[in-house]
Design a protein around this motif. Structure first.
Motif, PDB file in Angstrom:
ATOM      1  N   VAL A 203       0.835  -1.203   0.000  1.00  0.00           N
ATOM      2  CA  VAL A 203       0.000   0.000   0.000  1.00  0.00           C
ATOM      3  C   VAL A 203       0.871   1.255   0.000  1.00  0.00           C
ATOM      4  N   ARG A 204       1.864   1.305   0.853  1.00  0.00           N
ATOM      5  CA  ARG A 204       2.702   2.493   0.964  1.00  0.00           C
ATOM      6  C   ARG A 204       3.511   2.715  -0.311  1.00  0.00           C
ATOM      7  N   GLU A 205       3.987   1.642  -0.916  1.00  0.00           N
ATOM      8  CA  GLU A 205       4.785   1.781  -2.135  1.00  0.00           C
ATOM      9  C   GLU A 205       3.955   2.363  -3.276  1.00  0.00           C
ATOM     10  N   LEU A 206       2.759   1.815  -3.484  1.00  0.00           N
ATOM     11  CA  LEU A 206       1.917   2.297  -4.574  1.00  0.00           C
ATOM     12  C   LEU A 206       1.405   3.707  -4.285  1.00  0.00           C
ATOM     13  N   LEU A 207       1.018   3.972  -3.043  1.00  0.00           N
ATOM     14  CA  LEU A 207       0.500   5.295  -2.699  1.00  0.00           C
ATOM     15  C   LEU A 207       1.563   6.366  -2.869  1.00  0.00           C
ATOM     16  N   ARG A 208       2.798   6.083  -2.483  1.00  0.00           N
ATOM     17  CA  ARG A 208       3.870   7.075  -2.612  1.00  0.00           C
ATOM     18  C   ARG A 208       4.023   7.538  -4.056  1.00  0.00           C
ATOM     19  N   GLU A 245      -0.238  14.232   5.947  1.00  0.00           N
ATOM     20  CA  GLU A 245       0.736  15.256   5.567  1.00  0.00           C
ATOM     21  C   GLU A 245       2.004  15.209   6.413  1.00  0.00           C
ATOM     22  N   SER A 246       1.921  14.676   7.605  1.00  0.00           N
ATOM     23  CA  SER A 246       3.108  14.591   8.457  1.00  0.00           C
ATOM     24  C   SER A 246       3.937  13.345   8.192  1.00  0.00           C
ATOM     25  N   ASP A 247       3.459  12.459   7.335  1.00  0.00           N
ATOM     26  CA  ASP A 247       4.192  11.234   7.026  1.00  0.00           C
ATOM     27  C   ASP A 247       5.441  11.570   6.217  1.00  0.00           C
ATOM     28  N   VAL A 248       6.543  10.930   6.557  1.00  0.00           N
ATOM     29  CA  VAL A 248       7.813  11.255   5.907  1.00  0.00           C
ATOM     30  C   VAL A 248       7.808  10.887   4.424  1.00  0.00           C
ATOM     31  N   ASP A 249       7.086   9.849   4.047  1.00  0.00           N
ATOM     32  CA  ASP A 249       7.050   9.424   2.643  1.00  0.00           C
ATOM     33  C   ASP A 249       6.036  10.200   1.817  1.00  0.00           C
ATOM     34  N   PHE A 250       4.881  10.500   2.398  1.00  0.00           N
ATOM     35  CA  PHE A 250       3.793  11.113   1.649  1.00  0.00           C
ATOM     36  C   PHE A 250       3.702  12.625   1.840  1.00  0.00           C
ATOM     37  N   VAL A 297       4.067  28.506  -5.672  1.00  0.00           N
ATOM     38  CA  VAL A 297       2.980  27.607  -5.311  1.00  0.00           C
ATOM     39  C   VAL A 297       2.936  26.417  -6.257  1.00  0.00           C
ATOM     40  N   ALA A 298       3.098  26.679  -7.554  1.00  0.00           N
ATOM     41  CA  ALA A 298       2.979  25.615  -8.554  1.00  0.00           C
ATOM     42  C   ALA A 298       4.152  24.652  -8.519  1.00  0.00           C
ATOM     43  N   ASP A 299       5.348  25.145  -8.197  1.00  0.00           N
ATOM     44  CA  ASP A 299       6.520  24.275  -8.205  1.00  0.00           C
ATOM     45  C   ASP A 299       6.778  23.736  -6.808  1.00  0.00           C
ATOM     46  N   PRO A 300       6.694  22.424  -6.635  1.00  0.00           N
ATOM     47  CA  PRO A 300       6.885  21.841  -5.303  1.00  0.00           C
ATOM     48  C   PRO A 300       8.345  21.822  -4.920  1.00  0.00           C
ATOM     49  N   PRO A 301       8.664  21.656  -3.645  1.00  0.00           N
ATOM     50  CA  PRO A 301      10.061  21.466  -3.244  1.00  0.00           C
ATOM     51  C   PRO A 301      10.604  20.176  -3.832  1.00  0.00           C
ATOM     52  N   ALA A 302      11.907  20.048  -3.825  1.00  0.00           N
ATOM     53  CA  ALA A 302      12.548  18.893  -4.474  1.00  0.00           C
ATOM     54  C   ALA A 302      12.064  17.572  -3.896  1.00  0.00           C
ATOM     55  N   GLU A 303      11.825  17.538  -2.568  1.00  0.00           N
ATOM     56  CA  GLU A 303      11.428  16.264  -1.960  1.00  0.00           C
ATOM     57  C   GLU A 303      10.016  15.849  -2.349  1.00  0.00           C
ATOM     58  N   ALA A 304       9.207  16.791  -2.903  1.00  0.00           N
ATOM     59  CA  ALA A 304       7.847  16.444  -3.323  1.00  0.00           C
ATOM     60  C   ALA A 304       7.804  15.926  -4.742  1.00  0.00           C
ATOM     61  N   SER A 305       8.878  16.117  -5.488  1.00  0.00           N
ATOM     62  CA  SER A 305       8.900  15.656  -6.871  1.00  0.00           C
ATOM     63  C   SER A 305       9.490  14.266  -6.940  1.00  0.00           C
TER      64      SER A 305
END
Length: 349
Positions: A203-208, A245-250, A297-305
């Motif tokens: 679940v976590r792998e696919l959701l990420r 939102e506080s999850d390190v992966d998501f 706003v449109a461009d996410p931080p590097a960790e979100a991409s």
């Protein structure tokens, strides 16, 4: 496409999606019909009952049914092809006049980008795998396909695929939250613990990777071409997203998605016209508003991409022997009579 560079280049050079991509998707979309999840899950349960007495990761892998070989070969082919930027870009621009040619949806699905059809089929097959095989390897291939699409980018998301993205992401997020409040013994001590831990990882792998795909579709100039996705989020933003939102992966991808949606809610809220279907009007308003969205706003931080991640299929050393004809000839000679693909003695020459 994996072992033959010339054939892979041929597939990548096809301008029309009908030549390579659509035939693969037509077959994969029928997988839940050809191999119903209930039948596969029933076979797995029957064998799993025998392994329950001795819980171990090796025992878990032993009873898990594999996905049909043809399906595995096709999704591996998609993994190889989506690792190429040219393939992903052409899939976003190639159009299918009738998406129901592949999807068999109850409502008419017109003028659909091939990449949107690809996403819809991948999500359908992923759902089938969770209900039936529960194959971690098959799930990882599908996750990597989504990650490749996120890395290269998807344009012109169709309303149907946008809705499916949100529905499946919400279902996976609900399962991820449920797994957090139902902790599993570490290390797992029972067969049930092993199954729960196995499902949690899947679940976590696919959701990420699914969330990274959604986030990448809402960034930069691509946002204005994916307003069907914005509209789908406006209509039903999953409450589970906020909880994760506080999850390190998501978290990074979810925080970017929320920041974009907060901006649209402020500058272009949906109009309720007595319950009428005004989706086309609202999507047009969203497209006009997207041009005013600030880059921060449109461009996410590097960790979100996707972080430049690309995935490919790599064979283990020495696997070539598995494909040697003499190996299969010897295997066939030693096969018992009752195996279905062994020719009956009466028909042997």
């Amino acid at each position: 496409v994996q072992r033959n560079a010339g054939f892979r280049r041929y597939c990548l050079s096809r301008a029309s999606a009908d030549e390579v991509l659509v035939p693969i998707l037509e077959v994969l979309n029928q997988l839940p019909v050809v191999a119903p999840a209930a039948t596969v899950a029933g076979a797995a349960s029957a064998v799993g009952d025998e392994a329950a007495a001795s819980p171990s990761s090796e025992g878990l892998a032993a009873w898990q049914p594999a996905a049909p070989p043809a399906a595995t070969a096709l999704v591996l082919s998609l993994l190889v092809l989506t690792g190429e930027r040219s393939f992903c870009e052409s899939a976003s621009h190639a159009r299918l006049a009738d998406g129901n040619r592949v999807l068999d949806h109850a409502r008419p699905v017109r003028d659909m980008a091939a990449s949107s059809v690809l996403i819809a089929v991948v999500l359908r097959v992923a759902h089938w795998n969770f209900a039936g095989c529960k194959s971690a390897f098959f799930n990882r291939i599908l996750s990597c396909i989504l990650a490749n699409l996120a890395g290269w980018g998807v344009d012109h998301l169709h309303w149907y695929s946008s809705g499916r993205l949100i529905e499946v992401a919400q279902l996976l997020a609900r399962n991820a939250l449920k797994a957090e409040v139902e902790p599993v013994a570490s290390p797992p001590v029972t067969h049930t613990d092993l199954l729960a831990e196995h499902r949690k990882r899947m679940v976590r792998e696919l959701l990420r990777d699914l969330l990274v795909l959604i986030s990448s579709s809402l960034r930069g100039p691509r946002l204005g071409r994916n307003c069907n996705l914005v509209y789908a989020l406006q209509r039903a933003y999953p409450a589970q997203f906020s909880a994760l939102e506080s999850d390190v992966d998501f978290g990074p991808a979810l925080r970017h998605i929320r920041s974009v949606m907060d901006w649209f809610q402020e500058h272009c809220p949906p109009e309720d016209k007595n319950g009428a279907d005004n989706s086309a009007v609202q999507v047009g308003r969203l497209e006009a508003a997207a041009m005013r969205l600030h880059a921060d706003v449109a461009d996410p931080p590097a960790e979100a991409s996707s972080g430049g991640r690309r995935f490919a299929f790599s064979e283990a050393d020495g696997c070539a022997a598995f494909f040697l004809p003499e190996v299969w000839r010897e295997a066939r000679r030693s096969m018992p009579e009752h195996v279905c693909w062994t020719l009956p003695a009466a028909f042997r020459v």
